[in-house]
Design an enzyme around this catalytic site. Sequence first.
Site, PDB file in Angstrom:
ATOM      1  N   LYS B  77       0.870  -1.177   0.000  1.00  0.00           N
ATOM      2  CA  LYS B  77       0.000   0.000   0.000  1.00  0.00           C
ATOM      3  C   LYS B  77       0.910   1.232   0.000  1.00  0.00           C
ATOM      4  O   LYS B  77       1.987   1.211   0.617  1.00  0.00           O
ATOM      5  CB  LYS B  77      -0.848  -0.056   1.279  1.00  0.00           C
ATOM      6  CG  LYS B  77      -1.957   0.958   1.403  1.00  0.00           C
ATOM      7  CD  LYS B  77      -2.735   0.682   2.716  1.00  0.00           C
ATOM      8  CE  LYS B  77      -3.909   1.618   2.895  1.00  0.00           C
ATOM      9  NZ  LYS B  77      -4.685   1.301   4.131  1.00  0.00           N
ATOM     10  N   SER B 152      -9.571   1.289   3.226  1.00  0.00           N
ATOM     11  CA  SER B 152      -8.724   2.091   2.373  1.00  0.00           C
ATOM     12  C   SER B 152      -7.687   1.283   1.594  1.00  0.00           C
ATOM     13  O   SER B 152      -7.134   1.794   0.616  1.00  0.00           O
ATOM     14  CB  SER B 152      -8.006   3.146   3.223  1.00  0.00           C
ATOM     15  OG  SER B 152      -7.130   2.530   4.139  1.00  0.00           O
ATOM     16  N   SER B 176      -9.669  -1.165   7.333  1.00  0.00           N
ATOM     17  CA  SER B 176      -9.082  -0.885   6.017  1.00  0.00           C
ATOM     18  C   SER B 176      -8.363  -2.059   5.353  1.00  0.00           C
ATOM     19  O   SER B 176      -8.012  -1.970   4.179  1.00  0.00           O
ATOM     20  CB  SER B 176      -8.108   0.293   6.109  1.00  0.00           C
ATOM     21  OG  SER B 176      -8.825   1.502   6.092  1.00  0.00           O
TER      22      SER B 176
END
Lengths: 100, 476
Positions: B77, B152, B176
Amino acid sequence: MANTLSRDEILKLAKLSKLILSEKEIDEMQKELSSIIEFVSKLSDADVGDLEVSDQVTGLKTVLRDDKSINYGYNLDGLMSNVPKREGDYIKVPKMLSES
Amino acid sequence: MHNWPSIDVLVKQVKTAKVTAKDLVDKAFEFIEKNRHYNVLISELKDEAYKRAAEIDDRIKKGEDVGRLAGVPFIAKDNFLTLDGFTTAGSNMLRNFKAPYQSTAVTKLLSEGAILVGKANLDAFAHGASTENSDFMVTKNPFDESRVAGGSSGGSAAAVALDMAPFALGSDTGGSIRTPASFCNVVGLKPSYGLISRSGVVAMASSLDVIGPLTKSVDDAALVLDVMSGPDGLDSTMIEKDAEGYRNIDSLKSLDGIRIGVVKDFMNEGLDEKVKSRIQDVIASLKRFGAEIVDVSIPSIELSLPVYYIVCPAEVSSNLSRYDGIRYGHHNDKAVDLEDFYLKSRSEGFGAEAKRRIMIGTYVLSSGYYDAYYKKAQQVRTKLINEFNRSFESVDFLVGPVTPGLPFKIGEKSDDPLQMYLSDVMTVAANLTGIPAISLPVGMVNDLPVGFQIMAPFKSDRKLLELSKYIESNMK
């Protein structure tokens, strides 16, 4: 639905947050923050007596390491490479006070 | 979408020269290039990955032990600091940020021979449940391009689902990792708070943030956790890893004697009927496998979302105060003085959701409101922790859905921040209490994936993985 937060409160929060908001953003923030604050205000009815606060979950206390220097592998050039304005190894910042 | 064998098999193939690390990087980029239109990666690290693959293949030729992830491509990420490429956190604020050091998690993976092939899209600063708050692009769901991939860590989940790499890294502050894992049909593990160092991960809400793997299988998640976990001396909030580590998690032969609590509060009218019936099917299977199933109510769980949306923005506003444009990050060139510089740099660099959270956090922390909001939230958090502890005295695990519904349409919730916040209703409790939780893929409803959430007591990550492995192996 009436807004819980006034326009003045939004402006004050923006100032404390070091943000400038456009007129459109002020209107949106007033509406959105009001509904969010109203939502989280559900907590006002919760009975917590004199419960302690939880600001962490591990139960760890004052984690210390040996008082020896450690090489973390950071290098000055790398750290300075993102600085927008520099003079040698110094970081340049705008003046504290404007002349006006 | 199962074009990679397990990581253990891949590593064995690389070490016995059946395939080369270069072959694996070829394969990763085959899928990355084929699937670019899903908006999964913020940056592709092709040159760096091939260079590293060549080094690894060279070391294998020389007979060196390259490590437990020899030649395995992965995606981080883009809130993990990496020496290769940029680290943007999905934000305009860090659009051109070149990390001067690397996150411990990434360094540990690289030192076991893994190869970083790209950085995945996320909601800016990880604020969101759909990646629609990314300052760059919206990641599309691999099963329906008109829907979100979740957030996310939406880029990381979609990357694994689209075979861009066998595993990806995510961060989970309020769901997330689990939400996008559920929306993209992959395994998403949120470990116990403190199990993996967060050094070098862009901070969101520090009392809640954890990082973890998104993978194709429970075994892969366990392997990646085993490599990344354990104190590094750089994050002072860490706990020790399990003495047995997290490998060889196939010890359960049945679920006899295991008590599983169904979180009643999650199975009510707020839950999509079809998702509910899928979750009930899974619970029926657990019973068939020998588990004792009991309904559990956690009275304060309905308050977990209001608690979260006080504690999280409070910590966000503190953590984002470091972005002043002086040492790094977006800066305004035309400011007349320092105050003006701060104001303009921050207002230009932060997107709408970051501004919203900074403002809410500032509100709940301001004198006059502190006791009513922040302190009260931290007290209810204690109550929630106590209730979870009490539940775990009578059950070994708690289970339920991950999200109230199937992956939603792009744009469906993005105009109403409160609606978006409500997507986190079933995931935030694990963050507020610090316990480990996982999203396991359990099949499809209307051709869209459904995730099954399992939560375990704090530091019981190994037990959580053992149960997950059992379910994965037996629920075909």
